[in-house]
Design a protein around this motif. Structure first.
Motif, short mmCIF file in Angstrom:
data_model
loop_
_atom_site.label_atom_id
_atom_site.label_comp_id
_atom_site.label_asym_id
_atom_site.label_seq_id
_atom_site.Cartn_x
_atom_site.Cartn_y
_atom_site.Cartn_z
N LEU A 185 0.82 -1.21 0.00
CA LEU A 185 0.00 0.00 0.00
C LEU A 185 0.85 1.26 0.00
N THR A 186 2.16 1.09 0.05
CA THR A 186 3.05 2.26 0.03
C THR A 186 3.61 2.46 -1.37
N ILE A 187 4.12 3.65 -1.62
CA ILE A 187 4.71 3.96 -2.92
C ILE A 187 5.87 4.92 -2.67
N TYR A 188 6.60 5.23 -3.70
CA TYR A 188 7.78 6.08 -3.57
C TYR A 188 7.42 7.55 -3.37
N LYS A 189 8.29 8.24 -2.65
CA LYS A 189 8.21 9.70 -2.53
C LYS A 189 9.66 10.18 -2.38
N TYR A 190 10.07 11.10 -3.24
CA TYR A 190 11.47 11.50 -3.27
C TYR A 190 11.67 12.82 -2.52
#
Length: 323
Positions: free
Chosen positions: A281-286
């Protein structure tokens, strides 16, 4: 993940669903988050977890692609396909669980019997249950006969092609209960969710792979063989979220993978694939921390700076910034 969650349970458990939602909201409301220094900060929004009840509410939510990031349908084939066909929101899930097991020319009989019986009978309604059995022609009169006897003893209805039926007749396999029938084209690519299995005899490993890729749902497929090269070729060529060597397809499960509670099983090829746990349920964040730099400061030429592309250990910057 910091996401809000909107939950929809079955209508037969509507009161239980609401009680669970109330308990979760109470836990959120009475639990404070704290910063590293130990100072209490504002509580997480109590209504971050909500429950919807009616199908009309679901239909409206499926149109809210501006606000909803992901839909995770759990339920019948028709429910999943309805959601996939009626929303622009990404869907994590699968409509069918059509898994196959292939008995290779170098399959070990003992392993084959145990694996296939487990894959078909331990929980026939599960999406990771084997629905099709492919058999190399060189073992149809040996390994397959042992497997068929074991399946029939468990009450499995076997939908066989002509060569498979001929093999058990030659071997004198007892079918007093009438569990053996002739397979049709519709039997392959069909999710039985019951004590049924379709059986096809093939003449090569590549024929088995081509059949699986044409008829499976890209969920989980297995090969039973003592030949490492055959196993590796099968696992590279079969287009599925899970490919197994000498193991039951029933292992395709988030808990068995060590993911904790399973959110769903995805046959997608982007983001999560296969059994999905909370991490899916998580995804990338830069995060980029600068000091006044512009993109044109970097490049090739006089006065230009080069990119280092070096890994920075997280512990070296953990306390440098407040995230």
């Amino acid at each position: 993940s910091g996401n809000a969650a909107i939950l929809k349970g079955g209508k037969e458990a509507s009161r239980t669903n609401q009680a669970l939602a109330n308990a979760i909201q109470h836990a959120i409301a009475t639990t404070q988050q704290t910063q590293t220094q130990g100072e209490a900060v504002s509580r997480f929004p109590e209504r971050a977890v909500q429950v919807v009840v009616t199908r009309e509410e679901i239909s409206s939510l499926l149109q809210m692609d501006r606000y909803v990031d992901l839909v995770v349908p759990r339920g019948s084939n028709s429910l999943v396909r309805y959601i996939q066909n009626n929303t622009r929101i990404p869907v994590l899930g699968h409509a069918d669980g059509i898994c196959s097991t292939y008995l290779d020319a170098e399959a070990d009989a003992r392993k084959a019997v145990h694996i296939v019986v487990d894959a078909k009978t331990s929980y026939p309604a599960a999406c990771n249950s084997t629905e099709a059995l492919l058999v190399h022609s060189s073992v149809v009169d040996s390994v397959f006969v042992d497997v068929s006897r074991a399946l029939l003893a468990k009450g499995v209805r076997m939908h066989m092609d002509d060569r498979a039926k001929a093999a058990i007749e030659r071997a004198g396999v007892d079918d007093a209960s009438g569990l053996v029938s002739s397979a049709t084209d519709d039997d392959f690519g069909h999710e039985y969710t019951d004590l049924d299995i379709a059986v096809k005899v093939v003449d090569s490993l590549d024929e088995a792979i081509d059949h699986i890729n044409a008829h499976s749902s890209k969920h989980t497929d297995a090969i039973v063989t003592e030949n490492k090269e055959n196993a590796q070729w099968f696992m590279r060529r079969v287009d599925a979220a899970g490919v197994y060597w000498n193991a039951s397809t029933r292992f395709a499960d988030g808990f068995r993978y060590g993911f904790g509670a399973e959110i769903g099983v995805s046959t997608n090829k982007t983001h999560a694939r296969g059994p999905a746990g909370l991490e899916s349920l998580t995804i990338y964040k830069y995060y980029l921390f600068g000091n006044g730099q512009g993109s044109t400061d970097y490049g090739v030429g006089d006065g230009k700076r080069g990119f280092l592309h070096e890994e920075i250990p997280l512990d070296s910057v953990r306390d440098k910034f407040v995230l």
